[in-house]
Scaffold this active site. Structure first.
Site, PDB file in Angstrom:
ATOM      1  CG  PHE A   1      -0.830   8.789   7.474  1.00  0.00           C
ATOM      2  CD1 PHE A   1      -0.403   7.495   7.777  1.00  0.00           C
ATOM      3  CD2 PHE A   1       0.329   9.376   7.720  1.00  0.00           C
ATOM      4  CE1 PHE A   1       0.736   6.967   8.334  1.00  0.00           C
ATOM      5  CE2 PHE A   1       1.501   8.877   8.255  1.00  0.00           C
ATOM      6  CZ  PHE A   1       1.298   7.928   8.317  1.00  0.00           C
TER       7      PHE A   1
ATOM      8  CE  LYS B   1       2.752  -0.311  13.152  1.00  0.00           C
ATOM      9  NZ  LYS B   1       0.878  -0.357  12.301  1.00  0.00           N
TER      10      LYS B   1
ATOM     11  CG  ASN C   1      -0.549   0.635   2.245  1.00  0.00           C
ATOM     12  OD1 ASN C   1      -0.261   1.637   2.345  1.00  0.00           O
ATOM     13  ND2 ASN C   1       0.000   0.329   4.099  1.00  0.00           N
TER      14      ASN C   1
ATOM     15  CG  ASN D   1       4.464   1.159   9.683  1.00  0.00           C
ATOM     16  OD1 ASN D   1       3.960   0.798   8.891  1.00  0.00           O
ATOM     17  ND2 ASN D   1       4.193   2.267  10.451  1.00  0.00           N
TER      18      ASN D   1
ATOM     19  CB  SER E   1       3.658   5.528   6.620  1.00  0.00           C
ATOM     20  OG  SER E   1       2.860   4.639   5.765  1.00  0.00           O
TER      21      SER E   1
ATOM     22  CG  ASN F   1       2.896   4.551   1.671  1.00  0.00           C
ATOM     23  OD1 ASN F   1       3.698   4.747   1.207  1.00  0.00           O
ATOM     24  ND2 ASN F   1       2.843   3.393   2.983  1.00  0.00           N
ATOM     25  CB  THR F   2       4.038  10.669   4.850  1.00  0.00           C
ATOM     26  OG1 THR F   2       2.903  10.190   4.758  1.00  0.00           O
ATOM     27  CG2 THR F   2       3.989  12.448   6.094  1.00  0.00           C
TER      28      THR F   2
END
Length: 366
Positions: A120, A222, A116, A251, A183, A185-186
């Site tokens: 967010f 996390k 993915n 994560n 994450s 993805n940021t």
């Protein structure tokens, strides 16, 4: 039955659309008087032997739903109905944001994995807080964790203020709070895992949570599986020094090693965090390292590649006070928690331990 439904329907759908459809039906079932109780009776019979206490919270069992499935706290009761012992919502950011462009969720069926790059996507901390504020609080209310992250448009230098905004709004309604700095993805988010940045950030979040709520709200961080072992040790030491309540490990990973999916398709999918079965070995390694480093002084929540009761049991034996899943839920469906709880209860009986907490960390390090 679910496997047939998955292959005939969900597998042919865009993964994100399939998620929204399935989540709609879960929420609908939970909203119908009587049906929620009936579904819970069938799918989520409780095993009293699995009751446990962690983070100062009394839980019906050790297995929760990881963050990412319910980003906005709209389906907590439905997810509890399916048997999850606690539900972690989010990741919630200071401001609402749409996330990355679609397509942004991909199945790797042969690997029992997902990739993915959602980014967010969520309604923002003000709206989520307002929703949580309306929830009734009873003895049967599910335990709710709230996972917070950085708004994408916020510069890295201003990240702390963004996290504090979410903390002040959401801490009053969280049974525990998670700072997500892992994450992939940021942009720039994982830079916040450096201890010289992470330490002050967590200290400020702790102070903000204490100011927002009269009682103690457990605070966890996390972390990513891609950290070097030395960095994991540093974060563990820092967490102890700060008096943090726990660590969630791990994560998603940016790694792509050992996948069955053809390399051409992996390249076509592109960037994103990999979750599911391929993450299991590294997630267990990180758990074992954290357990050895902290010696039971922190609550450890293990997530990543947990598919079966045996997987969950091994994480408990190797130091996890609690465990979480997500990707396996996509592939195994609504009866998943029933099977996991039954298997965990059987393993607990066979082990000779009286409680889950008694079994935590009893395995010899590998």
């Amino acid at each position: 039955m679910y496997k047939i439904l998955f292959n005939l329907v969900f597998r042919k759908m865009d993964p994100e659309k399939a998620h929204h459809l399935a989540f709609f039906w879960i929420r609908l079932a939970a909203s119908i008087p009587g049906l929620k109780q009936l579904v819970a009776l069938v799918l989520a019979p409780r095993h009293r032997s699995l009751r446990t206490t962690a983070l100062g919270l009394d839980l019906p069992g050790p297995f929760g739903l990881g963050a990412g499935f319910d980003k906005d706290g709209i389906g907590i009761d439905g997810l509890s109905m399916l048997g999850f012992d606690f539900v972690e919502i989010g990741t919630v950011t200071g401001e609402p944001q749409p996330g990355n462009p679609a397509p942004r969720l991909f199945r790797l069926v042969d690997d029992r994995a997902l990739i993915n790059r959602m980014g967010f996507n969520n309604q923002g901390s003000a709206r989520v807080a307002a929703r949580l504020a309306k929830r009734p609080h009873t003895t049967s209310t599910p335990v709710i964790g709230v996972n917070i992250g950085k708004t994408k448009v916020v510069e890295e230098a201003d990240a702390t203020a963004d996290y504090l905004k979410s903390t002040e709004r959401l801490a009053p309604y969280a049974d525990y709070l998670v700072v997500n700095v892992s994450s992939p993805n940021t942009p720039g988010l994982r830079n916040l895992q450096a201890v010289q940045v992470l330490g002050p950030l967590l200290w400020d979040v702790r102070k903000a949570a204490d100011a927002a709520v009269a009682h103690h709200v457990p605070l966890l961080v996390k972390i990513a599986p891609d950290l070097a072992d030395e960095d994991i040790d540093e974060i563990a030491d820092m967490a102890l020094q700060l008096g943090l309540d726990g660590i969630i490990a791990t994560n998603t990973t940016i790694g792509r090693d050992g996948l069955r999916e053809p390399a051409a398709r992996i390249e076509e999918i592109g960037m994103g965090g990999l979750s599911g079965a391929p993450l299991a070995d590294r997630s267990l390694e990180v758990l074992q390292r954290l357990r050895a480093r902290t010696e039971g002084r922190l609550t450890l929540i293990s997530v990543g590649g947990i598919e079966t009761a045996e997987d969950a049991w091994q994480r408990i034996l190797h130091g996890a006070d609690l465990v979480q899943g997500y990707s396996a839920f996509v592939y195994q469906g609504p009866f998943w928690m029933r099977r996991v709880h039954k298997g965990l209860a059987a393993r607990l009986r066979a082990s000779g331990h009286r409680t889950v907490a008694e079994a935590v960390g009893t395995a010899k390090p590998r």
